[in-house]
Design a protein around this motif. Structure first.
Motif, PDB file in Angstrom:
ATOM      1  N   LYS A   1       0.813  -1.232   0.000  1.00 42.39           N
ATOM      2  CA  LYS A   1       0.000   0.000   0.000  1.00 42.39           C
ATOM      3  C   LYS A   1       0.846   1.282   0.000  1.00 42.39           C
ATOM      4  N   LEU A   2       2.012   1.234  -0.664  1.00 44.60           N
ATOM      5  CA  LEU A   2       2.835   2.429  -0.785  1.00 44.60           C
ATOM      6  C   LEU A   2       2.248   3.352  -1.842  1.00 44.60           C
ATOM      7  N   SER A   3       2.489   4.636  -1.699  1.00 41.20           N
ATOM      8  CA  SER A   3       2.084   5.587  -2.732  1.00 41.20           C
ATOM      9  C   SER A   3       2.884   5.311  -3.995  1.00 41.20           C
ATOM     10  N   LYS A   4       2.422   5.829  -5.116  1.00 44.45           N
ATOM     11  CA  LYS A   4       3.126   5.615  -6.382  1.00 44.45           C
ATOM     12  C   LYS A   4       4.558   6.156  -6.293  1.00 44.45           C
ATOM     13  N   GLU A   5       4.733   7.293  -5.664  1.00 41.82           N
ATOM     14  CA  GLU A   5       6.057   7.903  -5.534  1.00 41.82           C
ATOM     15  C   GLU A   5       6.970   7.068  -4.634  1.00 41.82           C
ATOM     16  N   ASP A   6       6.449   6.634  -3.498  1.00 46.46           N
ATOM     17  CA  ASP A   6       7.253   5.815  -2.580  1.00 46.46           C
ATOM     18  C   ASP A   6       7.591   4.466  -3.201  1.00 46.46           C
ATOM     19  N   ALA A   7       6.634   3.892  -3.916  1.00 42.49           N
ATOM     20  CA  ALA A   7       6.874   2.603  -4.573  1.00 42.49           C
ATOM     21  C   ALA A   7       7.942   2.757  -5.653  1.00 42.49           C
ATOM     22  N   ARG A   8       7.877   3.833  -6.409  1.00 39.38           N
ATOM     23  CA  ARG A   8       8.891   4.075  -7.448  1.00 39.38           C
ATOM     24  C   ARG A   8      10.266   4.261  -6.809  1.00 39.38           C
ATOM     25  N   SER A   9      10.330   5.020  -5.724  1.00 42.62           N
ATOM     26  CA  SER A   9      11.597   5.249  -5.036  1.00 42.62           C
ATOM     27  C   SER A   9      12.196   3.930  -4.544  1.00 42.62           C
ATOM     28  N   GLU A  10      11.363   3.081  -3.936  1.00 43.02           N
ATOM     29  CA  GLU A  10      11.824   1.776  -3.444  1.00 43.02           C
ATOM     30  C   GLU A  10      12.249   0.885  -4.611  1.00 43.02           C
ATOM     31  N   ALA A  11      11.484   0.899  -5.681  1.00 48.47           N
ATOM     32  CA  ALA A  11      11.811   0.090  -6.855  1.00 48.47           C
ATOM     33  C   ALA A  11      13.164   0.508  -7.429  1.00 48.47           C
ATOM     34  N   LEU A  12      13.386   1.807  -7.548  1.00 49.98           N
ATOM     35  CA  LEU A  12      14.660   2.286  -8.079  1.00 49.98           C
ATOM     36  C   LEU A  12      15.820   1.929  -7.165  1.00 49.98           C
ATOM     37  N   GLU A  13      15.581   1.946  -5.861  1.00 53.74           N
ATOM     38  CA  GLU A  13      16.625   1.549  -4.905  1.00 53.74           C
ATOM     39  C   GLU A  13      16.995   0.077  -5.103  1.00 53.74           C
ATOM     40  N   GLN A  14      15.999  -0.773  -5.262  1.00 57.77           N
ATOM     41  CA  GLN A  14      16.266  -2.202  -5.450  1.00 57.77           C
ATOM     42  C   GLN A  14      16.894  -2.467  -6.822  1.00 57.77           C
ATOM     43  N   LEU A  15      16.451  -1.754  -7.830  1.00 58.58           N
ATOM     44  CA  LEU A  15      17.059  -1.899  -9.162  1.00 58.58           C
ATOM     45  C   LEU A  15      18.518  -1.455  -9.137  1.00 58.58           C
ATOM     46  N   ASP A  16      18.819  -0.434  -8.361  1.00 59.05           N
ATOM     47  CA  ASP A  16      20.202   0.002  -8.211  1.00 59.05           C
ATOM     48  C   ASP A  16      21.024  -1.095  -7.536  1.00 59.05           C
ATOM     49  N   LEU A  17      20.443  -1.745  -6.541  1.00 58.28           N
ATOM     50  CA  LEU A  17      21.128  -2.827  -5.834  1.00 58.28           C
ATOM     51  C   LEU A  17      21.519  -3.960  -6.779  1.00 58.28           C
ATOM     52  N   VAL A  18      20.658  -4.257  -7.747  1.00 58.16           N
ATOM     53  CA  VAL A  18      20.942  -5.357  -8.687  1.00 58.16           C
ATOM     54  C   VAL A  18      21.609  -4.856  -9.967  1.00 58.16           C
ATOM     55  N   GLY A  19      21.974  -3.565  -9.985  1.00 55.44           N
ATOM     56  CA  GLY A  19      22.719  -3.013 -11.116  1.00 55.44           C
ATOM     57  C   GLY A  19      21.884  -2.671 -12.332  1.00 55.44           C
ATOM     58  N   LEU A  20      20.594  -2.420 -12.144  1.00 55.26           N
ATOM     59  CA  LEU A  20      19.726  -2.167 -13.292  1.00 55.26           C
ATOM     60  C   LEU A  20      18.906  -0.884 -13.192  1.00 55.26           C
ATOM     61  N   LYS A  21      19.306   0.032 -12.366  1.00 55.17           N
ATOM     62  CA  LYS A  21      18.546   1.283 -12.236  1.00 55.17           C
ATOM     63  C   LYS A  21      18.445   1.991 -13.589  1.00 55.17           C
ATOM     64  N   HIS A  22      19.491   1.889 -14.384  1.00 49.33           N
ATOM     65  CA  HIS A  22      19.509   2.540 -15.695  1.00 49.33           C
ATOM     66  C   HIS A  22      18.523   1.916 -16.688  1.00 49.33           C
ATOM     67  N   LYS A  23      17.953   0.769 -16.343  1.00 46.09           N
ATOM     68  CA  LYS A  23      16.981   0.090 -17.210  1.00 46.09           C
ATOM     69  C   LYS A  23      15.550   0.250 -16.711  1.00 46.09           C
ATOM     70  N   ALA A  24      15.319   1.140 -15.763  1.00 45.23           N
ATOM     71  CA  ALA A  24      14.011   1.279 -15.113  1.00 45.23           C
ATOM     72  C   ALA A  24      12.876   1.526 -16.095  1.00 45.23           C
ATOM     73  N   ASP A  25      13.131   2.244 -17.173  1.00 44.78           N
ATOM     74  CA  ASP A  25      12.071   2.567 -18.127  1.00 44.78           C
ATOM     75  C   ASP A  25      12.018   1.601 -19.311  1.00 44.78           C
ATOM     76  N   SER A  26      12.832   0.566 -19.286  1.00 42.75           N
ATOM     77  CA  SER A  26      12.835  -0.436 -20.353  1.00 42.75           C
ATOM     78  C   SER A  26      11.725  -1.451 -20.143  1.00 42.75           C
ATOM     79  N   ARG A  27      11.363  -2.132 -21.198  1.00 44.33           N
ATOM     80  CA  ARG A  27      10.414  -3.241 -21.127  1.00 44.33           C
ATOM     81  C   ARG A  27      11.222  -4.537 -20.995  1.00 44.33           C
ATOM     82  N   PRO A  28      10.672  -5.563 -20.360  1.00 45.64           N
ATOM     83  CA  PRO A  28      11.397  -6.823 -20.185  1.00 45.64           C
ATOM     84  C   PRO A  28      11.937  -7.419 -21.494  1.00 45.64           C
TER      85      PRO A  28
END
Length: 160
Positions: free
Chosen positions: A27-54
């Motif tokens: 139940k995170l806000s869209k902004e908080d969820a995006r922030s958390e998602a980007l943090e985790q993507l950074d952890l796995v080395g993929l923050k730069h791919k956040a706007d890409s499709r699978p």
């Protein structure tokens, strides 16, 4: 849980795949969820791919997105079901390195794998199963160096 297949939504971006459960379940806000998602993507080395499709990612990158998605839920234990089996051999190393880093960082993991070197080097305990039955279990040094059963001896002679 991280499965063999990545189970990413093809019509959503990488960031949306990671943030969806954060919004729906935590139940995170869209902004908080995006922030958390980007943090985790950074952890796995993929923050730069956040706007890409699978579909625009390699198999190893897709698996790292699946790992970021699982980590975003702040689990106490991670379950990996043959997380590298669907990957090309060149991509396996990167995913195993990420899993090794998680283990070194204190993440408790239950891993189903055929990657014996990884099991030997990263595990605190190893369980060898055959046909759904536990054959042997114990510290990795013991299981790999002094297997007690013929079944484990045979397996290790085939794979090591």
């Amino acid at each position: 849980m991280v499965f063999q297949q990545f189970n990413l939504f093809p019509h959503k971006t990488v960031e949306e795949n990671v943030s969806l459960a954060l919004r729906k379940l935590r139940k995170l806000s869209k902004e908080d969820a995006r922030s958390e998602a980007l943090e985790q993507l950074d952890l796995v080395g993929l923050k730069h791919k956040a706007d890409s499709r699978p579909a625009n990612l390699s198999g190893g990158q897709q698996q790292r997105v699946a790992i970021a998605r699982a980590l975003a839920m702040k689990p106490e234990v991670m379950f990996f079901d043959e997380a590298t089996s669907a990957l090309d051999p060149e991509l396996v190393k990167g995913v195993l390195a990420l899993m090794t880093d998680l283990a070194k960082g204190g993440m408790t993991m239950v891993v189903v794998t055929h990657e014996m070197g990884f099991s030997r080097n990263v595990s605190d305990a190893v369980t060898f199963m055959d046909a759904g039955v536990v054959v042997e279990s114990g510290p990795p040094d013991q299981l790999f160096s002094e297997p007690k059963t013929d079944r484990l001896k045979g397996f290790l002679s085939d794979v090591l």
